[in-house]
Each structure stands twice: as C-alpha cells, then as structure tokens.
Design an enzyme around this catalytic site. Sequence first.
Site, PDB file in Angstrom:
ATOM      1  N   ARG A  51       0.754  -1.271  -0.155  1.00 35.57           N
ATOM      2  CA  ARG A  51       0.044   0.251   0.047  1.00 35.57           C
ATOM      3  C   ARG A  51       0.904   1.335   0.072  1.00 35.57           C
ATOM      4  NH1 ARG A  51      -4.318  -0.693   4.782  1.00 35.57           N
ATOM      5  NH2 ARG A  51      -2.273  -1.190   5.730  1.00 35.57           N
ATOM      6  N   LYS A 148       1.602 -19.004   5.991  1.00 36.24           N
ATOM      7  CA  LYS A 148       0.743 -19.549   7.304  1.00 36.24           C
ATOM      8  C   LYS A 148       0.374 -18.233   8.019  1.00 36.24           C
ATOM      9  CE  LYS A 148       3.249 -19.661  11.580  1.00 36.24           C
ATOM     10  NZ  LYS A 148       4.089 -20.571  12.407  1.00 36.24           N
ATOM     11  N   HIS A 178       7.582 -23.678   5.856  1.00 32.58           N
ATOM     12  CA  HIS A 178       8.752 -23.419   5.882  1.00 32.58           C
ATOM     13  C   HIS A 178       9.788 -24.364   6.450  1.00 32.58           C
ATOM     14  CE1 HIS A 178       8.753 -21.183   9.779  1.00 32.58           C
ATOM     15  NE2 HIS A 178       9.911 -21.718   9.912  1.00 32.58           N
ATOM     16  N   LYS A 182      13.536 -27.156   4.978  1.00 34.41           N
ATOM     17  CA  LYS A 182      14.819 -27.183   5.446  1.00 34.41           C
ATOM     18  C   LYS A 182      15.665 -28.250   4.939  1.00 34.41           C
ATOM     19  CE  LYS A 182      13.525 -25.295   9.868  1.00 34.41           C
ATOM     20  NZ  LYS A 182      14.513 -24.131  10.153  1.00 34.41           N
ATOM     21  N   GLU A 216      11.916 -23.173  21.611  1.00 30.76           N
ATOM     22  CA  GLU A 216      12.358 -21.794  21.220  1.00 30.76           C
ATOM     23  C   GLU A 216      12.621 -21.079  22.651  1.00 30.76           C
ATOM     24  OE1 GLU A 216       9.966 -19.779  17.873  1.00 30.76           O
ATOM     25  OE2 GLU A 216       8.356 -20.832  19.260  1.00 30.76           O
ATOM     26  N   ASP A 235      -0.425 -22.666  16.068  1.00 30.11           N
ATOM     27  CA  ASP A 235       0.696 -21.874  15.724  1.00 30.11           C
ATOM     28  C   ASP A 235       1.849 -22.912  15.217  1.00 30.11           C
ATOM     29  OD1 ASP A 235       2.084 -19.627  14.773  1.00 30.11           O
ATOM     30  OD2 ASP A 235       3.418 -19.847  16.541  1.00 30.11           O
ATOM     31  N   HIS A 240       3.582 -27.297  11.543  1.00 28.92           N
ATOM     32  CA  HIS A 240       4.993 -27.657  11.369  1.00 28.92           C
ATOM     33  C   HIS A 240       5.322 -29.015  11.972  1.00 28.92           C
ATOM     34  CE1 HIS A 240       5.719 -23.666  10.197  1.00 28.92           C
ATOM     35  NE2 HIS A 240       5.671 -23.316  11.531  1.00 28.92           N
ATOM     36  N   LYS A 331       7.652 -21.838  24.051  1.00 32.76           N
ATOM     37  CA  LYS A 331       8.475 -20.638  24.022  1.00 32.76           C
ATOM     38  C   LYS A 331       9.193 -20.409  25.268  1.00 32.76           C
ATOM     39  CE  LYS A 331       5.661 -18.696  20.459  1.00 32.76           C
ATOM     40  NZ  LYS A 331       6.744 -18.838  19.385  1.00 32.76           N
TER      41      LYS A 331
HETATM   42  P1  NAD Z   1       3.603  -7.066   8.080  1.00 35.27           P
HETATM   43  O1  NAD Z   1       2.375  -6.538   8.921  1.00 35.27           O
HETATM   44  O2  NAD Z   1       4.922  -6.813   8.534  1.00 35.27           O
HETATM   45  O3  NAD Z   1       3.365  -6.582   6.560  1.00 35.27           O
HETATM   46  C1  NAD Z   1       2.093  -6.644   5.953  1.00 35.27           C
HETATM   47  C2  NAD Z   1       2.161  -6.340   4.486  1.00 35.27           C
HETATM   48  O4  NAD Z   1       1.158  -6.499   3.867  1.00 35.27           O
HETATM   49  C3  NAD Z   1       2.696  -4.654   4.212  1.00 35.27           C
HETATM   50  O5  NAD Z   1       3.630  -4.591   3.413  1.00 35.27           O
HETATM   51  C4  NAD Z   1       1.505  -3.900   4.188  1.00 35.27           C
HETATM   52  O6  NAD Z   1       1.855  -2.911   3.164  1.00 35.27           O
HETATM   53  C5  NAD Z   1       0.747  -5.038   3.225  1.00 35.27           C
HETATM   54  N1  NAD Z   1      -0.829  -4.770   2.914  1.00 35.27           N
HETATM   55  C6  NAD Z   1      -1.461  -4.375   4.103  1.00 35.27           C
HETATM   56  N2  NAD Z   1      -2.860  -4.196   3.858  1.00 35.27           N
HETATM   57  C7  NAD Z   1      -2.712  -4.171   2.477  1.00 35.27           C
HETATM   58  C8  NAD Z   1      -3.646  -3.976   1.344  1.00 35.27           C
HETATM   59  N3  NAD Z   1      -5.049  -3.947   1.733  1.00 35.27           N
HETATM   60  N4  NAD Z   1      -3.319  -4.183   0.243  1.00 35.27           N
HETATM   61  C9  NAD Z   1      -1.855  -4.555  -0.061  1.00 35.27           C
HETATM   62  N5  NAD Z   1      -0.924  -4.709   0.702  1.00 35.27           N
HETATM   63  C10 NAD Z   1      -1.292  -4.639   1.952  1.00 35.27           C
HETATM   64  O7  NAD Z   1       3.055  -8.593   8.070  1.00 35.27           O
HETATM   65  P2  NAD Z   1       4.200  -9.879   7.799  1.00 35.27           P
HETATM   66  O8  NAD Z   1       4.841 -10.200   9.172  1.00 35.27           O
HETATM   67  O9  NAD Z   1       5.203  -9.483   6.852  1.00 35.27           O
HETATM   68  O10 NAD Z   1       3.363 -11.036   7.577  1.00 35.27           O
HETATM   69  C11 NAD Z   1       2.569 -11.326   6.453  1.00 35.27           C
HETATM   70  C12 NAD Z   1       1.978 -12.626   5.950  1.00 35.27           C
HETATM   71  O11 NAD Z   1       3.035 -13.741   6.429  1.00 35.27           O
HETATM   72  C13 NAD Z   1       0.793 -12.940   7.155  1.00 35.27           C
HETATM   73  O12 NAD Z   1      -0.099 -13.522   6.597  1.00 35.27           O
HETATM   74  C14 NAD Z   1       1.764 -13.562   8.304  1.00 35.27           C
HETATM   75  O13 NAD Z   1       0.825 -14.395   9.217  1.00 35.27           O
HETATM   76  C15 NAD Z   1       2.654 -14.456   7.535  1.00 35.27           C
HETATM   77  N6  NAD Z   1       3.932 -14.952   8.241  1.00 35.27           N
HETATM   78  C16 NAD Z   1       4.702 -13.817   8.612  1.00 35.27           C
HETATM   79  C17 NAD Z   1       5.910 -14.320   9.399  1.00 35.27           C
HETATM   80  C18 NAD Z   1       7.001 -13.567   9.953  1.00 35.27           C
HETATM   81  O14 NAD Z   1       7.799 -14.077  10.214  1.00 35.27           O
HETATM   82  N7  NAD Z   1       6.802 -12.138   9.671  1.00 35.27           N
HETATM   83  C19 NAD Z   1       6.153 -15.909   9.212  1.00 35.27           C
HETATM   84  C20 NAD Z   1       5.398 -16.668   8.930  1.00 35.27           C
HETATM   85  C21 NAD Z   1       4.220 -16.094   8.444  1.00 35.27           C
END
Ligand code: NAD
Length: 484
Positions: A51, A148, A178, A182, A216, A235, A240, A331
């Site tokens: 966004r 996820k 993920h 591994k 963890e 989770d 996993h 954790k």
């Molecule tokens: P985050 O909140 O850091 O990032 C979200 C992203 O989505 C941002 O780039 C934001 O601009 C974009 N976004 C939000 N609303 C939007 C919209 N309406 N249109 C377009 N883009 C939009 O989240 P994250 O931690 O990067 O996680 C992203 C996904 O990955 C989630 O489903 C989360 O559950 C999953 N996930 C994250 C991790 C992690 O380590 N961060 C691990 C496993 C899974």
Amino acid sequence: MVSRVIPVDPFDLVIFGGTGDLARRKILPGLYRRFLAGQMTDDSVIIGAARSELDDEGYREMVAKAVIEFTPKDKLDRDGLTRFLAHVRYISVDGKVSGGWEKLKEVVRQGVVKAFYFSVAPSLFGELAEKLHRHGIADAESRIVVEKPFGRDLASARALNRVLADHFAEEQIYRIDHYLGKETVQNLMAVRFANILFEPLWKAEYIDHVQITVAETVGVDGRGAYYDKSGAMRDMVQNHLMQLLCLIAMEPPYHFDPNAVRDEKLKVIRALDAVQPDDIVRGQYLAGNGQGSYVEHSEDPNSRTESYIALKCHVSNWRWKGTPFYLRTGKRLRARTSEIAVVFKEPPHTLFDDATGWRENVLVIRLQPNEGMELSVMIKEPGPGGMRLKQVPLDMAFATALGAEAADVPDAYERLIMDVIRGNQTLFMRGDEVEAAWAWADPIIQGWEARGDKPQGYDPGSSGPEDALMLMHRDGRRWRDIRE
Ligand code: NAD
C-alpha cells in the site's frame, strides 16, 4: 566440492506485502542469495507490491537495507547487491481498492513464469486472487504462494481453500510451511528411502517411540495480543510438527512426485487417533530471568492460551500400531532446538553379562541448530576391562561431512521460492492435507475450551511444565534433554 546450481526459468515474482516484516526478513534476502548463487536469471524481475506510496528507487532503498540487515556479513557482496537491485521494482496497490492494478498489469510480462506471493494477512487472499484475475494479470500458468496461518480451524481453512479455488487450480497454489524447506527434512526422506538400512526397521516392531521437539527461547513479547488468538497448538503443532510427523510416519511414495508424496502424508493424518485429554499438557511461561510472564505479554491476565504444548498421539495403521509419537513445542524454554528422535527398541535377548551401560539406539534428525543426523549405537568400552557396553554417536553434522557444500545450502525460504518458480509442489501443503490436519486438531482444541482447562505455569529457561515430564514418565520413557 561445490553444490550444483541450476538456474530457474526467467520469472516475474510479485510480492504482495513487499514492505512487510516477512518480505524484509526472509523473502527479499533469500532472493538476493539465490541471485548471487546464479540461480535467478538476469531477465527475472521482482516486483514489490504494497500500500505504501513508493517509487522504484524508494523501494530499492528499503530492499537494500533489509538485505544488509538480514544477510550475514561474510555473505554480503555490495556489488552483487547493486546488480540485484536492478531487478527490483515497486507498484503501489491496495488489495481492497482498484487503484494500481492496471499499472501492475502493464509491468508483469507475458512469456515468463508469473508468481504472486501473498505475504499479507489471509483476510486479503480472496481479494488479491479475484483482482489478479479480473485485471487479466494472472493466467492458468501463474502460481500463487500463501503463508501461514492457513485458517484457525477446519471451517476457516475450508473457506480459504474455497476462495483460492474460485480463481486458481490446486496445481497453482503453493501453501508454504517453511519447515518442509529445511535441508534436513528433505534429507530425512533421502535417508529413509535411498538406503536399505532403515526402512526394514521403520515400524512398530522395532521402534519404541518417536519424539518431535521444537523448542524456542523467545517469548511472545511484542506480538502477544496476536499470538494469544492462536497458541502453540494452532501456531506450531497443526502445521510444522504435523508435517514432520507425516514425513517420519508415511509409507514410501511410489515416486518422489508432488502428489505421490502428499497422498502418503495425507494418509498419515487421516490415520491419527483422537488425542485423549490425559495425553495433552499445556503450559504458559511464568515471569523470570528479568522477563515478563506470558499473561503480561498477552495483555490478558486471564488468558488460557498455551505457549507450550506436549501431547502423545497414535497413528492407527499396520505399520505404527503401538508406537506412540510424542510432540512438544514451546516458548521461553531452555534452548532453541528442533529435532526428531526415533527411539528403537531393545534387542530381544541380552547376551552380555554386564549390560548396565546399555542404551537404546536413537536416530536423531536435527533441524536446528547444526542441521544433521546422529545415530547412537552400542560398542564395547575400549580397554582390557572385559565386555562392557558404551553408547557412542555416529554423527553426521552436515557442516562437517559436506564442508563448503554445506555452507552453500540455501535456507528454507530460498529453496521454496525456487521450487515455486520451477513449478514443483512436493514441499508445499495440499489443500486436503491442511484440512485433514485441522480436522484432527479441532476436537482437541474444542475439548480443552469446553472443559475450561487452564495451562500449567512453567519457569522460563526450563524444559516446560512438570506434567509434561509425567506424560513420558508414566509410560516408562523420558524426554530427551532440550539443549543446543
Ligand atoms: P506485516 O504486517 O509486516 O506486513 C504486511 C504487508 O501487507 C505490508 O507490506 C502491507 O503494506 C501489506 N498490506 C496490508 N494491507 C494491504 C492491502 N490492503 N493491500 C496491499 N497490501 C497490503 O506482516 P508480515 O509479518 O510480513 O506477515 C505477512 C504474512 O505472512 C501474514 O499472513 C503472516 O501471518 C505471514 N507470516 C509472517 C511471518 C513473519 O515472520 N513475519 C512468518 C510466517 C508467516
């Protein structure tokens, strides 16, 4: 010996959520490393889509910062980074409104592999899938990658599957776990199915039990309110640990082919018995070591969400009848470690007078740290003191066994993204697998919710709640130590 890198076909990879945490920590640094390794061709393009109002240059700056922050210093190549950034673009789009989509359509090319990574909240999956089609950006060859959590129960996972299926065929959907990316997890399949040594013993007749541990040291501080809606079962276990269990327990597939492997994993999940309440221990970490407790971090003093779970389950089929699988994850535990231990039975007859040193054979598959495998075997204690037995490890730490080749092993995200471009779904979860795993997990969660079970407190830095030790003790077994 240097590992062979086979370049993938030219691609356009659009990362929805390209400014988010996951993109910055894992996806973009992973792509950078594959670029340096020569796996990403010179005519491939990565398009960040989120966004924020950024232009290409602004996004490249963000990507450069992320790559520098999340790449080990000795692996950072500044010239390589400049060359990598030339492949990076940015389009501002909002999944909820129509602006930006026509621009995205102009940028995404025809005639290359098109992949769309949904690194956004699952509530956006449907709108992204629908808009990709409505604007003619995705076609029947395109792939989507979803993260996820894939649902929080069977009903929501089904709803997500339906939403994606409205626009994409199952062969186009890559559900990431993920853990499956591994190196050791894949090695587990190689060890089981490329050697004659283990498979004849791989059954209840010879295996006493299996332990799967994902421990963890971190807590949930910073994201406690979010985690509190999930808990360790949703989770970690449903996805996993379940995937690891499947790889240990599955029958040999007829071929290392995506659907053949996933068919066998699905049969394992379907063969799981319902877990009895007595076979589940849930815990919450207490305050200590200068850190707050789980309930403080979750911001809910009455929270009943578990930060730890241990459970015993059974795979009811011919191969595994009678061999329990013990799973635990938590954790704020003593060490950060993930391993699978396959514990074999005792020999049927003892022929040595002094068997005091006898220990069971254990095959340990270590996922982290120090990915590798270790098989403990009995030998004679060296020296003239008669026939005394001693357990020694046959250790196959990949870093030692493979030298420089092991240092080049791609991390899970790197490998999985390359598999998406190659169109290989073997290491991704199929929709029916995810639903089957929820169908198993749902009654367990509903059970403790209906009973109002409260998690047991455990000290930070410990191995988890006392009752988890008892879960094993009462079966005459013990958990392996949690240590790095
Ligand atoms: P985050 O909140 O850091 O990032 C979200 C992203 O989505 C941002 O780039 C934001 O601009 C974009 N976004 C939000 N609303 C939007 C919209 N309406 N249109 C377009 N883009 C939009 O989240 P994250 O931690 O990067 O996680 C992203 C996904 O990955 C989630 O489903 C989360 O559950 C999953 N996930 C994250 C991790 C992690 O380590 N961060 C691990 C496993 C899974």
